[in-house]
Design a protein around this motif. Structure first.
Motif, PDB file in Angstrom:
ATOM      1  N   ALA A 148     -15.035  -8.340  -1.750  1.00  0.00           N
ATOM      2  CA  ALA A 148     -14.893  -7.264  -0.765  1.00  0.00           C
ATOM      3  C   ALA A 148     -14.715  -7.833   0.638  1.00  0.00           C
ATOM      4  CB  ALA A 148     -16.110  -6.343  -0.812  1.00  0.00           C
ATOM      5  N   LEU A 149     -15.452  -8.897   0.945  1.00  0.00           N
ATOM      6  CA  LEU A 149     -15.313  -9.539   2.251  1.00  0.00           C
ATOM      7  C   LEU A 149     -13.907 -10.107   2.431  1.00  0.00           C
ATOM      8  CD1 LEU A 149     -16.784 -10.367   4.860  1.00  0.00           C
ATOM      9  CD2 LEU A 149     -17.377 -12.497   3.729  1.00  0.00           C
ATOM     10  N   GLY A 150     -13.366 -10.720   1.390  1.00  0.00           N
ATOM     11  CA  GLY A 150     -11.996 -11.246   1.450  1.00  0.00           C
ATOM     12  C   GLY A 150     -10.964 -10.142   1.602  1.00  0.00           C
ATOM     13  N   SER A 200      -7.561  -6.597   7.493  1.00  0.00           N
ATOM     14  CA  SER A 200      -7.687  -6.683   8.955  1.00  0.00           C
ATOM     15  C   SER A 200      -6.627  -7.612   9.546  1.00  0.00           C
ATOM     16  CB  SER A 200      -9.075  -7.190   9.339  1.00  0.00           C
ATOM     17  OG  SER A 200     -10.058  -6.310   8.896  1.00  0.00           O
ATOM     18  N   LEU A 201      -6.377  -8.723   8.889  1.00  0.00           N
ATOM     19  CA  LEU A 201      -5.372  -9.670   9.369  1.00  0.00           C
ATOM     20  C   LEU A 201      -3.981  -9.054   9.349  1.00  0.00           C
ATOM     21  CD1 LEU A 201      -4.913 -12.611  10.322  1.00  0.00           C
ATOM     22  CD2 LEU A 201      -4.491 -13.174   7.929  1.00  0.00           C
ATOM     23  N   VAL A 202      -3.632  -8.406   8.255  1.00  0.00           N
ATOM     24  CA  VAL A 202      -2.301  -7.785   8.140  1.00  0.00           C
ATOM     25  C   VAL A 202      -2.144  -6.655   9.159  1.00  0.00           C
ATOM     26  CG1 VAL A 202      -0.848  -6.379   6.614  1.00  0.00           C
ATOM     27  CG2 VAL A 202      -1.933  -8.444   5.743  1.00  0.00           C
ATOM     28  N   VAL A 222       0.226  -5.860  16.545  1.00  0.00           N
ATOM     29  CA  VAL A 222       0.704  -6.716  17.638  1.00  0.00           C
ATOM     30  C   VAL A 222       2.219  -6.860  17.581  1.00  0.00           C
ATOM     31  CG1 VAL A 222       0.655  -9.077  18.539  1.00  0.00           C
ATOM     32  CG2 VAL A 222      -1.470  -7.948  17.924  1.00  0.00           C
ATOM     33  N   GLY A 223       2.775  -6.960  16.381  1.00  0.00           N
ATOM     34  CA  GLY A 223       4.224  -7.042  16.236  1.00  0.00           C
ATOM     35  C   GLY A 223       4.923  -5.784  16.728  1.00  0.00           C
TER      36      GLY A 223
END
Length: 77
Positions: free
Chosen positions: A7-9, A15-17, A23-24
């Motif tokens: 779940a943490l991964g 969140s990263l995507v 930002v893109g």
């Protein structure tokens, strides 16, 4: 204490995507608004591509605002 690493991964990956996508989109909006019309002496046609760039920039900013509003909705609800 037991940590659910899967779940943490998953949270880290999503969140990263989402961060890179947001930002893109914002960067594309800035680039669209910074486009300047080419002078007629250099063969610039004028407003057609500039209008398209501005419209695309506003769409990108709108999508950014929608993503932020959705995130606030998820936090509050």
């Amino acid at each position: 204490m037991n940590i659910d690493w899967a779940a943490l991964g998953t949270v880290f990956g999503v969140s990263l995507v989402a961060t890179v996508a947001l930002v893109g989109l914002f960067t594309l909006g800035i680039v669209g608004l910074s486009k300047q019309p080419e002078p007629a002496a250099q063969g610039g046609s004028g407003g057609g591509s500039l209008l398209l760039a501005r419209t695309g920039a506003y769409v990108c900013f709108g999508l950014c605002a929608a993503a932020v509003a959705y995130g606030i909705y998820l936090i509050v609800a």
